[in-house]
Write an enzyme that holds these catalytic residues in place. Sequence first.
Site, short mmCIF file in Angstrom:
data_model
loop_
_atom_site.label_atom_id
_atom_site.label_comp_id
_atom_site.label_asym_id
_atom_site.label_seq_id
_atom_site.Cartn_x
_atom_site.Cartn_y
_atom_site.Cartn_z
N CYS A 233 0.81 -1.15 -0.11
CA CYS A 233 0.06 0.01 0.07
C CYS A 233 0.93 1.29 -0.15
O CYS A 233 1.67 1.43 0.89
CB CYS A 233 -1.03 0.03 1.16
N CYS A 451 2.10 10.23 -40.15
CA CYS A 451 3.22 9.80 -41.10
C CYS A 451 4.11 11.14 -41.39
O CYS A 451 5.29 10.93 -41.26
CB CYS A 451 2.84 9.12 -42.32
N CYS A 476 6.43 1.15 -39.28
CA CYS A 476 6.23 1.40 -37.92
C CYS A 476 5.01 1.32 -37.44
O CYS A 476 4.46 0.98 -36.38
CB CYS A 476 6.74 2.89 -37.58
N CYS A 479 0.33 4.82 -38.55
CA CYS A 479 -0.78 5.02 -39.45
C CYS A 479 -1.88 4.24 -38.94
O CYS A 479 -3.22 4.74 -38.86
CB CYS A 479 -0.59 4.93 -40.84
N CYS A 483 -5.75 5.69 -37.48
CA CYS A 483 -6.79 5.78 -38.10
C CYS A 483 -8.12 5.34 -37.63
O CYS A 483 -8.26 4.27 -36.79
CB CYS A 483 -6.73 4.44 -39.39
#
Length: 499
Positions: A233, A451, A476, A479, A483
């Site tokens: 904790c 990109c 990579c 994109c 998207c």
Amino acid sequence: MLINRVLKRSDILSCSLCHDAPCSSACPVMDPARILRSVWFDNQDIAALRLPADNPCLNCDAPCEKACIHTGKVPVKDVMIRLQSEVRPRSEIDIPEDEDRLACDICGRRLENPFLLSSSVVASTYDMCARAFEAGWAGACFKTICSFDIHEASPRFSAITGDSGSIVGFKNIEQLSDHSVAENMEIFRRLKDRYPGKFILASIMGQDEAEWEELARLCEENGADGIELNFSCPNMQEDGLGSDIGQIPELVERYTAAAKRGTTLPVLAKLTPNVANMSPAAEAALRGGADGLAAINTIKSIIGVNPLTFVSAPAVKGRSAIGGYSGNAVKPIALRFIAELGQNEALKGLHISGMGGIETWRDALEFILMGAGSIQITTAVMQYGYRIIDDLKDGLNYYLAQMGIRSVRDIIGAGLDSVSDSTDVLERDSILFPGFDHDKCSGCGRCVISCMDGGHQAIRFEDRVPRLDGSKCVGCHLCMLVCPEGAIFPAAKRIAGRR
Ligand SMILES: Cc1cc2nc3c(=O)[nH]c(=O)nc-3n(C[C@H](O)[C@H](O)[C@H](O)COP(=O)(O)O)c2cc1C
């Protein structure tokens, strides 16, 4: 439907997942709220299979949508029709009849399924645990018991929310159970008496060896099935407790040994993620006699610094404190620690109870594949209630049946071989190029922006159509990740440098 989901949370973002949902009261044939929940919790095959086969929604004037607290804003009818027409025909199996696949154990003691409440407010009274057990949870790790006084601050929680308003990351500054040891022991007796088949994991925290031993002894005498040692904790008022212990392997060993002297039950050491590596503490727990490990507890954090007062959240009369972070946002960190424990040869044979950000069956599966033999959950229960157990169990059971896996036990740690803590092992000679689904593409150009500014300038925008320049693309996949339409996918693999 394991990979490509037809419906997403974003399709029902305006649904509040109501308590006592008016849509369900208004529908004469089914329980739309239950089905929407299944979509939310990544269970759309089961949602679709639960719908009446004759598709009653088609010719219905949708009283569900009229009764909805957001009248007309949640596309309940459309979702039901899409489940019927798009998901159901593609579901590979029927809903399995039994849940035997889910049975597993903690150190040889049976669990009807892998799911327990984790130690926190969600498992802090008799009534709460009883309701969770009735709902289908296999057990509960009870709110940490201690013999010193606990005084909590108010407010004690704060959160980071996503676009839907739902909690992504959660900060708390709460400490331990504020009931006396005697009160908690009475709760254990009553729970064990009423629910003998449920697993009661007693979380304890002592201030010295004698207290660790005594608390462990008392928990066994009063009906617990296992003991969890709270070495983790991060919110303790006094120094030398909780995560202060978990960061010092010698103390972990000493207090584990003390607790073991007090009990014959399985003992799990709950470790702190506020360290670079968990193995030193885990190995110390093993030396002290631990039978298992539990991880992760919450991560030390600061969130929500107020721009007007300059105070972070939760602010208590103008002051704040570093506190523990949990919820879905911490899952990748938790998984990394679980994998570290699962891969450590010295720890082989120890049970690992995994937690940290689990909301859905798929989250739970990831922990199991990384070596967790049982699953614990708090933040998702705080946000959505005990009812999430329905979709956790249904989803995991359906997945196992679909994959032809006889028992959840068979896949504990099955993903560990793929993980390396060094990137050295990776093949670096090929490029996995993105492909573009022009039917799905909306022409927004987000892939082009990313990109250009975050990648390798490999996507041109021609008449609002993205075109890839393979000579520049390094594969990579940025994109793909940005998207909004899911229109970009991994396509052709080529050896780097070759056309
Ligand atoms: C409000 C709150 C109270 C907690 N109290 C305890 C506790 O008393 N003992 C303990 O071992 N862990 C405690 N935890 C940590 C949880 O058991 C769990 O390890 C952590 O929250 C990660 O899981 P999650 O993302 O499912 O919440 C607490 C967590 C929260 C959010």
